[in-house]
Design a protein around this motif. Structure first.
Motif, PDB file in Angstrom:
ATOM      1  N   UNK A 279     -12.064   8.152  -3.895  1.00  0.00           N
ATOM      2  CA  UNK A 279     -11.821   7.069  -4.845  1.00  0.00           C
ATOM      3  C   UNK A 279     -11.821   5.755  -4.063  1.00  0.00           C
ATOM      4  N   UNK A 280     -13.031   5.365  -3.639  1.00  0.00           N
ATOM      5  CA  UNK A 280     -13.158   4.295  -2.657  1.00  0.00           C
ATOM      6  C   UNK A 280     -12.771   2.923  -3.213  1.00  0.00           C
ATOM      7  N   UNK A 281     -13.142   2.622  -4.441  1.00  0.00           N
ATOM      8  CA  UNK A 281     -12.811   1.299  -4.991  1.00  0.00           C
ATOM      9  C   UNK A 281     -11.305   1.158  -5.181  1.00  0.00           C
ATOM     10  N   UNK A 282     -10.658   2.214  -5.653  1.00  0.00           N
ATOM     11  CA  UNK A 282      -9.203   2.184  -5.816  1.00  0.00           C
ATOM     12  C   UNK A 282      -8.526   2.059  -4.458  1.00  0.00           C
ATOM     13  N   UNK A 283      -9.097   2.707  -3.472  1.00  0.00           N
ATOM     14  CA  UNK A 283      -8.555   2.618  -2.114  1.00  0.00           C
ATOM     15  C   UNK A 283      -8.636   1.179  -1.599  1.00  0.00           C
ATOM     16  N   UNK A 284      -9.763   0.515  -1.864  1.00  0.00           N
ATOM     17  CA  UNK A 284      -9.933  -0.863  -1.399  1.00  0.00           C
ATOM     18  C   UNK A 284      -8.868  -1.794  -1.975  1.00  0.00           C
ATOM     19  N   UNK A 285      -8.525  -1.600  -3.245  1.00  0.00           N
ATOM     20  CA  UNK A 285      -7.497  -2.439  -3.870  1.00  0.00           C
ATOM     21  C   UNK A 285      -6.163  -2.323  -3.141  1.00  0.00           C
ATOM     22  N   UNK A 286      -5.826  -1.111  -2.716  1.00  0.00           N
ATOM     23  CA  UNK A 286      -4.569  -0.900  -1.996  1.00  0.00           C
ATOM     24  C   UNK A 286      -4.611  -1.495  -0.591  1.00  0.00           C
ATOM     25  N   UNK A 287      -5.781  -1.410   0.074  1.00  0.00           N
ATOM     26  CA  UNK A 287      -5.888  -1.975   1.414  1.00  0.00           C
ATOM     27  C   UNK A 287      -5.810  -3.504   1.369  1.00  0.00           C
ATOM     28  N   UNK A 288      -6.369  -4.111   0.322  1.00  0.00           N
ATOM     29  CA  UNK A 288      -6.270  -5.572   0.175  1.00  0.00           C
ATOM     30  C   UNK A 288      -4.806  -5.987   0.065  1.00  0.00           C
ATOM     31  N   UNK A 289      -4.023  -5.219  -0.685  1.00  0.00           N
ATOM     32  CA  UNK A 289      -2.582  -5.508  -0.779  1.00  0.00           C
ATOM     33  C   UNK A 289      -1.909  -5.327   0.577  1.00  0.00           C
ATOM     34  N   UNK A 290      -2.309  -4.276   1.313  1.00  0.00           N
ATOM     35  CA  UNK A 290      -1.704  -4.002   2.626  1.00  0.00           C
ATOM     36  C   UNK A 290      -2.008  -5.103   3.630  1.00  0.00           C
TER      37      UNK A 290
END
Length: 552
Positions: free
Chosen positions: A160-171
């Protein structure tokens, strides 16, 4: 003997000062907790357990919870993932006051630990659930950024790469450089997995540079692993270079898990030195497995020992309370009984410890045996029946029901250690032929050669059972993972040595497939019958496995 009378005197004094001791319980619990935080790793678990019991006595639920969470993290660090999850869940029972900021902080850490352990056990869906719970209760921004990063990492595993990217942006909002580098490295990885045309190298190299500046050796290992994976197809020489850098740093900081990952990469990339690295991998992996087993036993023994001591303390307190009722009339009796009890206690404790260790070993051996039996009989048995139904267009319904009924009966018989009575009158070569043939269908062709009765002559039933399970595990692994349409088994017997040659034309073996797709059990079985198994990954496509073992 003078020491015994001194001890009795101290016991009597303690009964007179009981009220003062009760008032000091809280400080004792805090002392244990502080000592656990400051002491060496080998003793941390012991003192956290003492702190937990002391907090229980004064009904400090937050103290109990934080002690248990620390114990769970220590179990995770030693590779006892199931035990760690169990301890964290026990901690959560004491963390009910979610309005309290300290409780929320501890609860978030507990859920994060469960999420990490679940990901190591490849239970990614539950891992996502627990990371979301950690984020929900987190009241510290930096901790929350860490949890976002962990969640993104497991979402990559779920593709789930796009969902993963959203979390990394927050991190990436973190102010800590090491955490920023971690999120940046993972964000580049997610972008590349989502879009193979994306160039992640600038971000990957930036993350590596930050980690080198911070002297973050564990972070460097992560960067080297990610960059090596990126070059795996594009430039094998660079992939090998970064894999060796990872091994170098992992060896420097004594990170055995990172060493194993690096060796897996090198084994597949360095064809000339394949054997040297494979031997090193096996040796290190055996050491890690032994270390994990010892850690699990150690944690169990420590908890048991502390609980025993706690029970003994409670018994002493009860006796002290009774003595207060008529202490003037019972002093003589108390002294005599105490002397006898002390002498008997040391004798009893020594004897009981020996009996408990023997019993504990017996229970663990039984559990391992039953676990293996359940896997062999129930899991693989049901999967084989499913394969038959799937592969044979006109599969006989009654025969399927008979097969399932047999698996059902076997599952009931496991606790009684009954032997496999099905097809006892069937020749072993016929059983092998039937097993391999059951995986033959319109998409997969199975072939076998050399499966004569003479091959298996004189082979013990226990060895036959292990060989049967090995062949079934290879076939199950092929069906689940290899995408092969042609599978060949060839059997030979040379003097007193039986050889099995397995070949398929599937996608081949990747760096960690041996220990992720069920083949670790196959390796263990071969070792059980004093055999040898060799995985040939030098071929361009497919998988070759050579197995040999004594014919007795």
């Amino acid at each position: 003997m003078k020491n015994y009378f001194l001890l009795i005197f101290l016991i009597l004094l303690s009964s007179c000062a009981q009220k003062n001791i009760n008032n000091q319980k809280e400080s004792i619990a805090d002392i244990y907790y502080k000592k656990a935080k400051e002491t060496k790793k080998d003793s941390k678990f012991y003192y956290f357990n003492l702190a937990k019991n002391s907090y229980l006595e004064i009904q400090d639920s937050a103290g109990v919870g934080k002690s248990l969470v620390n114990m769970a993290i220590l179990q995770h660090d030693k590779g006892d993932y199931y035990g760690s999850i169990e301890t964290s869940l026990e901690a959560n029972k004491f963390l009910k006051n979610v309005q309290d900021s300290l409780t929320r902080w501890i609860l978030a850490a507990s859920y994060n630990n469960i999420g990490i352990c679940s990901s190591y056990l490849y239970d990614f869906d539950n891992s996502v659930k627990f990371y979301n719970s950690a984020i929900k209760y987190a009241n510290d921004p930096e901790n929350k950024y860490t949890y976002y990063n962990n969640l993104g990492d497991v979402l990559i595993s779920l593709k789930k790469y796009k969902e993963a990217q959203l979390n990394f942006v927050k991190a990436l909002q973190t102010k800590e450089k090491s955490n920023y580098a971690k999120a940046l490295n993972n964000l580049a990885r997610a972008k590349y997995n989502d879009n193979p045309n994306y160039d992640p190298l600038p971000e990957l190299y930036e993350a590596l540079k930050i980690r080198q500046q911070q002297n973050d050796l564990y972070g460097e290992n992560s960067s080297y692993a990610t960059i090596s994976n990126y070059f795996l197809i594009k430039d094998k020489n660079k992939a090998l270079y970064y894999a060796k850098k990872m091994l170098e740093v992992a060896t420097k900081n004594d990170s055995k898990e990172d060493q194993l990952q690096a060796l897996q990469k090198i084994i597949n990339l360095d064809k000339e030195n394949y054997l040297k690295y494979f031997v090193r991998f096996q040796t290190l992996n055996d050491s890690v497995q032994i270390s994990r087993s010892k850690a699990k036993n150690q944690f169990a023994v420590v908890r048991y020992d502390v609980e025993q001591k706690n029970a003994e303390n409670q018994s002493l307190k009860l006796r002290d309370t009774e003595n207060k009722i008529d202490i003037l009339y019972r002093n003589v009796v108390l002294i005599i009984l105490s002397i006898l009890l002390i002498v008997a206690f040391f004798w009893y404790k020594k004897r009981k410890k020996r009996l408990e260790q023997e019993k504990e070993l017996e229970v663990k051996n039984t559990q391992l045996k039953i676990s293996k039996k359940v896997h062999d009989v129930v899991a693989n048995g049901i999967y084989q029946v499913m394969t038959k139904i799937e592969n044979q267009e006109h599969f006989d319904k009654d025969e399927a029901l008979d097969e399932l009924e047999f698996v059902y009966e076997k599952s009931r018989d496991i606790s009684y250690e009954k032997m496999d009575s099905k097809n006892d009158d069937q020749d072993f070569s016929e059983k092998i032929s039937g097993l391999i043939g059951s995986f033959n269908n319109e998409n997969v062709n199975t072939y076998l050669a050399g499966n004569d009765e003479s091959i298996w002559k004189g082979l013990k039933e226990s060895t036959q059972e292990e060989v049967y399970q090995v062949i079934r595990e290879l076939l199950v692994n092929m069906k689940k993972h290899s995408k092969a349409d042609r599978v060949v088994f060839r059997f030979e017997r040379e003097n007193n040595l039986i050889k099995i040659f397995y070949t398929d034309n599937g996608i081949g073996i990747s760096g960690d497939v041996i220990y992720k797709n069920g083949l670790s059990s196959t390796v263990s079985r071969i070792e059980t019958i004093d055999g040898e198994i060799i995985f040939d990954t030098k071929i361009e496509k497919g998988l070759k496995i050579n197995i040999s073992f004594p014919a007795h």
